[in-house]
Design an enzyme around this catalytic site. Structure first.
Site, PDB file in Angstrom:
ATOM      1  N   GLU A  72     -12.538   3.210  -1.248  1.00 25.83           N
ATOM      2  CA  GLU A  72     -12.108   4.326  -2.109  1.00 25.83           C
ATOM      3  C   GLU A  72     -11.813   3.857  -3.525  1.00 25.83           C
ATOM      4  OE1 GLU A  72      -8.881   6.250  -0.122  1.00 25.83           O
ATOM      5  OE2 GLU A  72     -10.155   6.878   1.559  1.00 25.83           O
ATOM      6  N   VAL A  73     -11.156   2.725  -3.659  1.00 25.06           N
ATOM      7  CA  VAL A  73     -10.790   2.229  -4.988  1.00 25.06           C
ATOM      8  C   VAL A  73     -11.763   1.119  -5.362  1.00 25.06           C
ATOM      9  CG1 VAL A  73      -8.987   1.180  -6.389  1.00 25.06           C
ATOM     10  CG2 VAL A  73      -8.372   2.815  -4.588  1.00 25.06           C
ATOM     11  N   ASP A 109       0.850  -1.188   0.000  1.00 26.82           N
ATOM     12  CA  ASP A 109       0.000   0.000   0.000  1.00 26.82           C
ATOM     13  C   ASP A 109       0.890   1.245   0.000  1.00 26.82           C
ATOM     14  OD1 ASP A 109      -3.210   0.558   1.008  1.00 26.82           O
ATOM     15  OD2 ASP A 109      -1.786   2.218   1.088  1.00 26.82           O
ATOM     16  N   ILE A 110       0.495   2.241  -0.783  1.00 26.31           N
ATOM     17  CA  ILE A 110       1.311   3.445  -0.927  1.00 26.31           C
ATOM     18  C   ILE A 110       1.275   4.305   0.347  1.00 26.31           C
ATOM     19  CG2 ILE A 110      -0.426   5.040  -1.878  1.00 26.31           C
ATOM     20  CD1 ILE A 110       1.666   5.672  -4.098  1.00 26.31           C
ATOM     21  N   HIS A 114      -6.870  -5.632   2.293  1.00 28.65           N
ATOM     22  CA  HIS A 114      -5.749  -5.043   3.034  1.00 28.65           C
ATOM     23  C   HIS A 114      -5.222  -6.120   3.974  1.00 28.65           C
ATOM     24  CE1 HIS A 114      -6.722  -0.680   2.255  1.00 28.65           C
ATOM     25  NE2 HIS A 114      -7.914  -1.192   2.041  1.00 28.65           N
ATOM     26  N   HIS A 153      -9.996  -5.287  -3.221  1.00 25.32           N
ATOM     27  CA  HIS A 153      -8.664  -5.426  -2.623  1.00 25.32           C
ATOM     28  C   HIS A 153      -8.818  -5.837  -1.173  1.00 25.32           C
ATOM     29  CE1 HIS A 153     -10.001  -1.242  -2.434  1.00 25.32           C
ATOM     30  NE2 HIS A 153      -9.377  -1.122  -1.283  1.00 25.32           N
ATOM     31  N   ASN A 196     -12.765  -3.387   2.484  1.00 27.20           N
ATOM     32  CA  ASN A 196     -13.760  -2.322   2.516  1.00 27.20           C
ATOM     33  C   ASN A 196     -14.636  -2.427   1.272  1.00 27.20           C
ATOM     34  OD1 ASN A 196     -12.654  -1.170   4.882  1.00 27.20           O
ATOM     35  ND2 ASN A 196     -11.075  -0.169   3.667  1.00 27.20           N
TER      36      ASN A 196
HETATM   37  P1  AMP Z   1      -9.840   1.466   0.303  1.00 22.81           P
HETATM   38  O1  AMP Z   1     -10.126   2.709   1.106  1.00 22.81           O
HETATM   39  O2  AMP Z   1     -10.128   0.207   1.045  1.00 22.81           O
HETATM   40  O3  AMP Z   1     -10.461   1.521  -1.057  1.00 22.81           O
HETATM   41  O4  AMP Z   1      -8.263   1.435   0.144  1.00 22.81           O
HETATM   42  C1  AMP Z   1      -7.571   1.947  -0.956  1.00 22.81           C
HETATM   43  C2  AMP Z   1      -6.107   1.834  -0.638  1.00 22.81           C
HETATM   44  O5  AMP Z   1      -5.373   1.989  -1.839  1.00 22.81           O
HETATM   45  C3  AMP Z   1      -5.582   2.883   0.343  1.00 22.81           C
HETATM   46  O6  AMP Z   1      -5.031   2.225   1.483  1.00 22.81           O
HETATM   47  C4  AMP Z   1      -4.509   3.620  -0.473  1.00 22.81           C
HETATM   48  O7  AMP Z   1      -3.403   4.002   0.311  1.00 22.81           O
HETATM   49  C5  AMP Z   1      -4.154   2.592  -1.513  1.00 22.81           C
HETATM   50  N1  AMP Z   1      -3.592   3.117  -2.755  1.00 22.81           N
HETATM   51  C6  AMP Z   1      -4.093   4.105  -3.532  1.00 22.81           C
HETATM   52  N2  AMP Z   1      -3.323   4.286  -4.602  1.00 22.81           N
HETATM   53  C7  AMP Z   1      -2.311   3.390  -4.524  1.00 22.81           C
HETATM   54  C8  AMP Z   1      -1.171   3.056  -5.347  1.00 22.81           C
HETATM   55  N3  AMP Z   1      -0.923   3.716  -6.473  1.00 22.81           N
HETATM   56  N4  AMP Z   1      -0.355   2.066  -4.941  1.00 22.81           N
HETATM   57  C9  AMP Z   1      -0.605   1.397  -3.797  1.00 22.81           C
HETATM   58  N5  AMP Z   1      -1.649   1.646  -2.993  1.00 22.81           N
HETATM   59  C10 AMP Z   1      -2.485   2.628  -3.343  1.00 22.81           C
END
Ligand code: AMP
Length: 129
Positions: free
Chosen positions: A105-106, A35-36, A112, A110, A97
């Site tokens: 968010e994405v 994770d970034i 975590h 995924h 999530n």
């Molecule tokens: P969520 O809120 O569960 O959708 O988590 C999205 C996650 O993606 C967050 O923990 C971000 O830090 C992570 N994230 C977003 N962009 C990137 C990226 N380019 N590389 C790695 N992790 C990312």
């Protein structure tokens, strides 16, 4: 209402190689990368390569091969991080999530995988607004 997958999400771009990532493990159907914005010393995201929005979408629509590959990849990352409680590791937490209340968010499934420190209780108090 069926799920609609938007292939402009950031993980889809990572899968197409348009954005770099710190790969931890890649298998036929799964990618794991750091994770970034890590929330723990170990914070790995595990994603299927297929176009699934969230876990229930994946569970309903993915092939058995994809589901097995994804599940085994999570186990393999646990082994790589040396966090398996049954093998002397100090444990970990998996979070997926999903949707609005899950604060996703994405919009690509995924998991975590968080480890490397004591992670506290699972949930914070609900917001009051
Ligand atoms: P969520 O809120 O569960 O959708 O988590 C999205 C996650 O993606 C967050 O923990 C971000 O830090 C992570 N994230 C977003 N962009 C990137 C990226 N380019 N590389 C790695 N992790 C990312």
């Amino acid at each position: 209402m069926a799920y609609e997958y938007d292939d402009q999400n950031i993980f889809s771009k990572i899968l197409r190689g348009e954005i770099p990532n710190a790969t931890v493990l890649e298998t036929e159907h799964t990618l794991a990368f750091n994770d970034i914005t890590p929330q723990a010393p170990d914070h790995v995201l595990v994603i299927p390569k297929g176009p699934y929005v969230c876990y229930d979408h994946f569970a309903d629509a993915a092939s058995d091969a994809e589901i097995v590959d994804f599940s085994r990849a999570v186990g393999e990352v646990c082994r790589m991080l040396d966090v398996k409680p049954g093998e002397g590791g100090q444990g970990y937490r998996m979070i997926a999530n999903s949707g609005e209340n899950g604060v996703q968010e994405v919009q690509h499934l995924h998991i975590h995988l968080l480890a490397g420190r004591w992670l506290g209780r699972m949930l914070q108090k609900p917001r009051t607004d």
